[in-house]
Design a protein around this motif. Structure first.
Motif, PDB file in Angstrom:
ATOM      1  N   VAL A   1       0.858  -1.181   0.000  1.00 23.79           N
ATOM      2  CA  VAL A   1       0.000   0.000   0.000  1.00 23.79           C
ATOM      3  C   VAL A   1       0.900   1.239   0.000  1.00 23.79           C
TER       4      VAL A   1
ATOM      5  N   VAL B   1       0.858   5.272   1.169  1.00 21.95           N
ATOM      6  CA  VAL B   1       0.135   6.098   2.133  1.00 21.95           C
ATOM      7  C   VAL B   1       0.710   7.507   2.123  1.00 21.95           C
TER       8      VAL B   1
ATOM      9  N   ILE C   1       0.581   8.474  11.916  1.00 23.49           N
ATOM     10  CA  ILE C   1       0.095   7.761  10.735  1.00 23.49           C
ATOM     11  C   ILE C   1       0.766   6.398  10.627  1.00 23.49           C
ATOM     12  N   LEU C   2       2.096   6.355  10.777  1.00 24.95           N
ATOM     13  CA  LEU C   2       2.814   5.078  10.681  1.00 24.95           C
ATOM     14  C   LEU C   2       2.446   4.141  11.823  1.00 24.95           C
TER      15      LEU C   2
ATOM     16  N   ASN D   1      -0.455   3.939  13.296  1.00 25.44           N
ATOM     17  CA  ASN D   1      -1.781   3.392  12.971  1.00 25.44           C
ATOM     18  C   ASN D   1      -1.678   2.249  11.968  1.00 25.44           C
ATOM     19  N   TRP D   2      -0.899   2.434  10.913  1.00 24.53           N
ATOM     20  CA  TRP D   2      -0.734   1.371   9.924  1.00 24.53           C
ATOM     21  C   TRP D   2       0.016   0.176  10.526  1.00 24.53           C
TER      22      TRP D   2
ATOM     23  N   GLU E   1      -0.135  -0.902  13.544  1.00 23.62           N
ATOM     24  CA  GLU E   1      -1.082  -1.667  14.371  1.00 23.62           C
ATOM     25  C   GLU E   1      -1.847  -2.693  13.540  1.00 23.62           C
ATOM     26  N   ASP E   2      -1.996  -2.421  12.243  1.00 20.23           N
ATOM     27  CA  ASP E   2      -2.706  -3.343  11.346  1.00 20.23           C
ATOM     28  C   ASP E   2      -1.758  -4.317  10.650  1.00 20.23           C
TER      29      ASP E   2
ATOM     30  N   TRP F   1       1.187  -3.584   9.037  1.00 12.08           N
ATOM     31  CA  TRP F   1       1.949  -3.063   7.904  1.00 12.08           C
ATOM     32  C   TRP F   1       3.358  -2.697   8.339  1.00 12.08           C
TER      33      TRP F   1
ATOM     34  N   LEU G   1       4.337   0.625   2.196  1.00 16.06           N
ATOM     35  CA  LEU G   1       4.289  -0.371   3.256  1.00 16.06           C
ATOM     36  C   LEU G   1       3.940  -1.740   2.689  1.00 16.06           C
TER      37      LEU G   1
ATOM     38  N   ARG H   1       2.816  -6.055   3.982  1.00 15.16           N
ATOM     39  CA  ARG H   1       2.501  -7.026   5.016  1.00 15.16           C
ATOM     40  C   ARG H   1       2.207  -8.358   4.329  1.00 15.16           C
TER      41      ARG H   1
END
Length: 54
Positions: A7, A9, A19-20, A22-23, A25-26, A28, A46, A48
């Motif tokens: 992705v 961003v 911002i980083l 938050n990503w 945590e998912d 990424w 990013l 994953r």
């Protein structure tokens, strides 16, 4: 063999960490940050493992 999804961003220079985080945590992982279309913006690439968060 691991398959990846990617992705891009947009990052605002005053909120990059949030911002980083938050990503991240998912699930990424940051690959690279490059300059964006204007001086106030960067673009993060990013990745994953495919299928969601590890």
């Amino acid at each position: 063999m691991t398959k990846w999804e990617y992705v891009t961003v947009p990052l605002l220079v005053h909120a990059t960490k949030q911002i980083l985080d938050n990503w991240g945590e998912d699930g990424w992982e940051l690959v690279q940050v490059v300059p964006g279309p204007n001086p106030e913006q960067l673009v993060a690439y990013l990745k994953r493992p495919k299928g969601g968060a590890a």
